[in-house]
Design a protein around this motif. Structure first.
Motif, PDB file in Angstrom:
ATOM      1  N   LEU A  27      27.843  -3.473   4.707  1.00  0.00           N
ATOM      2  CA  LEU A  27      28.921  -4.019   3.891  1.00  0.00           C
ATOM      3  C   LEU A  27      29.098  -5.528   4.067  1.00  0.00           C
ATOM      4  O   LEU A  27      29.414  -6.234   3.111  1.00  0.00           O
ATOM      5  CB  LEU A  27      30.246  -3.323   4.214  1.00  0.00           C
ATOM      6  CG  LEU A  27      30.329  -1.836   3.892  1.00  0.00           C
ATOM      7  CD1 LEU A  27      31.650  -1.262   4.387  1.00  0.00           C
ATOM      8  CD2 LEU A  27      30.176  -1.599   2.396  1.00  0.00           C
ATOM      9  N   THR A  28      28.906  -6.019   5.293  1.00  0.00           N
ATOM     10  CA  THR A  28      29.180  -7.429   5.571  1.00  0.00           C
ATOM     11  C   THR A  28      27.940  -8.302   5.532  1.00  0.00           C
ATOM     12  O   THR A  28      28.035  -9.479   5.184  1.00  0.00           O
ATOM     13  CB  THR A  28      29.833  -7.598   6.955  1.00  0.00           C
ATOM     14  OG1 THR A  28      28.902  -7.164   7.962  1.00  0.00           O
ATOM     15  CG2 THR A  28      31.133  -6.829   7.054  1.00  0.00           C
ATOM     16  N   GLY A  29      26.814  -7.761   5.950  1.00  0.00           N
ATOM     17  CA  GLY A  29      25.597  -8.578   6.032  1.00  0.00           C
ATOM     18  C   GLY A  29      25.611  -9.522   7.218  1.00  0.00           C
ATOM     19  O   GLY A  29      24.787 -10.431   7.306  1.00  0.00           O
ATOM     20  N   ASP A  30      26.533  -9.339   8.149  1.00  0.00           N
ATOM     21  CA  ASP A  30      26.680 -10.234   9.293  1.00  0.00           C
ATOM     22  C   ASP A  30      26.880  -9.387  10.552  1.00  0.00           C
ATOM     23  O   ASP A  30      27.848  -8.633  10.659  1.00  0.00           O
ATOM     24  CB  ASP A  30      27.880 -11.155   9.056  1.00  0.00           C
ATOM     25  CG  ASP A  30      28.111 -12.149  10.173  1.00  0.00           C
ATOM     26  OD1 ASP A  30      27.295 -12.216  11.106  1.00  0.00           O
ATOM     27  OD2 ASP A  30      29.119 -12.877  10.102  1.00  0.00           O
ATOM     28  N   VAL A  37      34.319  -5.563  13.247  1.00  0.00           N
ATOM     29  CA  VAL A  37      34.898  -4.492  12.439  1.00  0.00           C
ATOM     30  C   VAL A  37      34.852  -3.162  13.195  1.00  0.00           C
ATOM     31  O   VAL A  37      35.833  -2.415  13.225  1.00  0.00           O
ATOM     32  CB  VAL A  37      34.180  -4.388  11.073  1.00  0.00           C
ATOM     33  CG1 VAL A  37      34.557  -3.116  10.338  1.00  0.00           C
ATOM     34  CG2 VAL A  37      34.493  -5.604  10.213  1.00  0.00           C
ATOM     35  N   VAL A  38      33.729  -2.860  13.814  1.00  0.00           N
ATOM     36  CA  VAL A  38      33.611  -1.604  14.575  1.00  0.00           C
ATOM     37  C   VAL A  38      34.593  -1.601  15.745  1.00  0.00           C
ATOM     38  O   VAL A  38      35.267  -0.598  16.012  1.00  0.00           O
ATOM     39  CB  VAL A  38      32.159  -1.388  15.061  1.00  0.00           C
ATOM     40  CG1 VAL A  38      32.077  -0.225  16.042  1.00  0.00           C
ATOM     41  CG2 VAL A  38      31.248  -1.143  13.873  1.00  0.00           C
ATOM     42  N   LEU A  42      37.593   1.129  16.245  1.00  0.00           N
ATOM     43  CA  LEU A  42      37.770   1.920  17.473  1.00  0.00           C
ATOM     44  C   LEU A  42      39.126   1.645  18.113  1.00  0.00           C
ATOM     45  O   LEU A  42      39.751   2.557  18.678  1.00  0.00           O
ATOM     46  CB  LEU A  42      36.633   1.651  18.447  1.00  0.00           C
ATOM     47  CG  LEU A  42      35.262   2.174  17.999  1.00  0.00           C
ATOM     48  CD1 LEU A  42      34.166   1.727  18.943  1.00  0.00           C
ATOM     49  CD2 LEU A  42      35.272   3.694  17.870  1.00  0.00           C
ATOM     50  N   LEU A  43      39.602   0.407  18.028  1.00  0.00           N
ATOM     51  CA  LEU A  43      40.928   0.075  18.552  1.00  0.00           C
ATOM     52  C   LEU A  43      42.000   0.835  17.777  1.00  0.00           C
ATOM     53  O   LEU A  43      42.961   1.331  18.353  1.00  0.00           O
ATOM     54  CB  LEU A  43      41.164  -1.434  18.464  1.00  0.00           C
ATOM     55  CG  LEU A  43      42.502  -1.934  18.977  1.00  0.00           C
ATOM     56  CD1 LEU A  43      42.644  -1.648  20.472  1.00  0.00           C
ATOM     57  CD2 LEU A  43      42.653  -3.416  18.700  1.00  0.00           C
ATOM     58  N   ARG A  44      41.822   0.941  16.474  1.00  0.00           N
ATOM     59  CA  ARG A  44      42.795   1.702  15.670  1.00  0.00           C
ATOM     60  C   ARG A  44      42.763   3.191  16.029  1.00  0.00           C
ATOM     61  O   ARG A  44      43.796   3.857  16.010  1.00  0.00           O
ATOM     62  CB  ARG A  44      42.543   1.483  14.192  1.00  0.00           C
ATOM     63  CG  ARG A  44      42.918   0.068  13.797  1.00  0.00           C
ATOM     64  CD  ARG A  44      43.073  -0.122  12.354  1.00  0.00           C
ATOM     65  NE  ARG A  44      43.400  -1.520  12.075  1.00  0.00           N
ATOM     66  CZ  ARG A  44      43.580  -1.995  10.880  1.00  0.00           C
ATOM     67  NH1 ARG A  44      43.493  -1.200   9.832  1.00  0.00           N
ATOM     68  NH2 ARG A  44      43.869  -3.267  10.709  1.00  0.00           N
ATOM     69  N   ALA A  45      41.587   3.685  16.341  1.00  0.00           N
ATOM     70  CA  ALA A  45      41.499   5.082  16.806  1.00  0.00           C
ATOM     71  C   ALA A  45      42.252   5.234  18.119  1.00  0.00           C
ATOM     72  O   ALA A  45      42.973   6.217  18.327  1.00  0.00           O
ATOM     73  CB  ALA A  45      40.038   5.495  16.978  1.00  0.00           C
ATOM     74  N   LEU A  70      38.789  -2.175   6.637  1.00  0.00           N
ATOM     75  CA  LEU A  70      38.790  -3.411   7.422  1.00  0.00           C
ATOM     76  C   LEU A  70      37.889  -4.467   6.788  1.00  0.00           C
ATOM     77  O   LEU A  70      38.239  -5.645   6.732  1.00  0.00           O
ATOM     78  CB  LEU A  70      38.343  -3.127   8.864  1.00  0.00           C
ATOM     79  CG  LEU A  70      39.364  -2.421   9.748  1.00  0.00           C
ATOM     80  CD1 LEU A  70      38.721  -1.953  11.047  1.00  0.00           C
ATOM     81  CD2 LEU A  70      40.534  -3.349  10.042  1.00  0.00           C
ATOM     82  N   VAL A  71      36.727  -4.039   6.308  1.00  0.00           N
ATOM     83  CA  VAL A  71      35.822  -4.983   5.647  1.00  0.00           C
ATOM     84  C   VAL A  71      36.480  -5.535   4.386  1.00  0.00           C
ATOM     85  O   VAL A  71      36.431  -6.746   4.119  1.00  0.00           O
ATOM     86  CB  VAL A  71      34.459  -4.321   5.331  1.00  0.00           C
ATOM     87  CG1 VAL A  71      33.607  -5.211   4.440  1.00  0.00           C
ATOM     88  CG2 VAL A  71      33.724  -3.999   6.624  1.00  0.00           C
ATOM     89  N   ILE A  72      37.123  -4.676   3.618  1.00  0.00           N
ATOM     90  CA  ILE A  72      37.807  -5.120   2.395  1.00  0.00           C
ATOM     91  C   ILE A  72      38.919  -6.101   2.745  1.00  0.00           C
ATOM     92  O   ILE A  72      39.050  -7.157   2.116  1.00  0.00           O
ATOM     93  CB  ILE A  72      38.356  -3.913   1.606  1.00  0.00           C
ATOM     94  CG1 ILE A  72      37.198  -3.113   1.001  1.00  0.00           C
ATOM     95  CG2 ILE A  72      39.327  -4.374   0.518  1.00  0.00           C
ATOM     96  CD1 ILE A  72      37.611  -1.778   0.420  1.00  0.00           C
TER      97      ILE A  72
END
Length: 168
Positions: A27-30, A37-38, A42-45, A70-72
């Motif tokens: 999604l990000t290409g970076d 983002v990951v 995981l922090l939100r989990a 998060l990406v959006i």
């Protein structure tokens, strides 16, 4: 309790981190942004105890939805939209000179209506920055005559401009 949550998060990480990272990377290409983002997903989990209470295999959909959101959110964020890197600086804007040109044309027309003697001293004093003494010496007239011609010439110029609609 905290030990169980930590173990549950490790299990979620072991189960899903690699596939979440690949998804975020697509999604990000970076790579750095995918890592961020990951980590945030995981922090939100971690902050959602009912998610960690589920078996790791059953929260895959939730994790992927959070990652996509998060990406959006990052894409829509203000700093991301405003930052643009360029190799060269853009050209500096140039002021519109139309008003200056029109003013110049109007003054030129008004000057043309003056007598030669008045026009000569006004142009010499205001456009060529000559002093009264310089004008008097160049024209071969007295300084008082130059002052008089400037006074009456400016009065005639104001009237000529007023006839053309200039009010100030």
């Amino acid at each position: 309790m905290r030990g169980r949550r930590a173990q549950a998060l490790r299990d979620v990480h072991d189960h899903h981190a690699a596939s979440l990272w690949r998804f975020a990377m697509s999604l990000t290409g970076d790579a750095a942004e995918a890592d961020d983002v990951v980590q945030e997903a995981l922090l939100r989990a971690w902050k959602t105890p009912k998610i960690l209470a589920e078996p790791p295999e059953e929260i895959r959909g939730w994790l992927f939805t959070v990652t996509r959101n998060l990406v959006i959110d990052r894409t829509r964020s203000a700093p991301r939209r405003r930052e643009a890197t360029v190799d060269e600086l853009p050209d500096r804007p140039v002021a519109d000179r139309v008003d200056d040109v029109l003013d110049s044309m109007m003054i030129h027309e008004a000057l043309a209506t003056l007598s030669e003697s008045h026009r000569t001293v006004i142009i010499g004093a205001y456009y060529q920055a000559q002093t009264v003494a310089d004008l008097a010496a160049r024209l071969g007239i007295a300084e008082g005559t130059v002052k008089s011609r400037l006074h009456y010439g400016m009065h005639a110029l104001r009237l000529a401009l007023k006839e053309r609609g200039v009010s100030r």
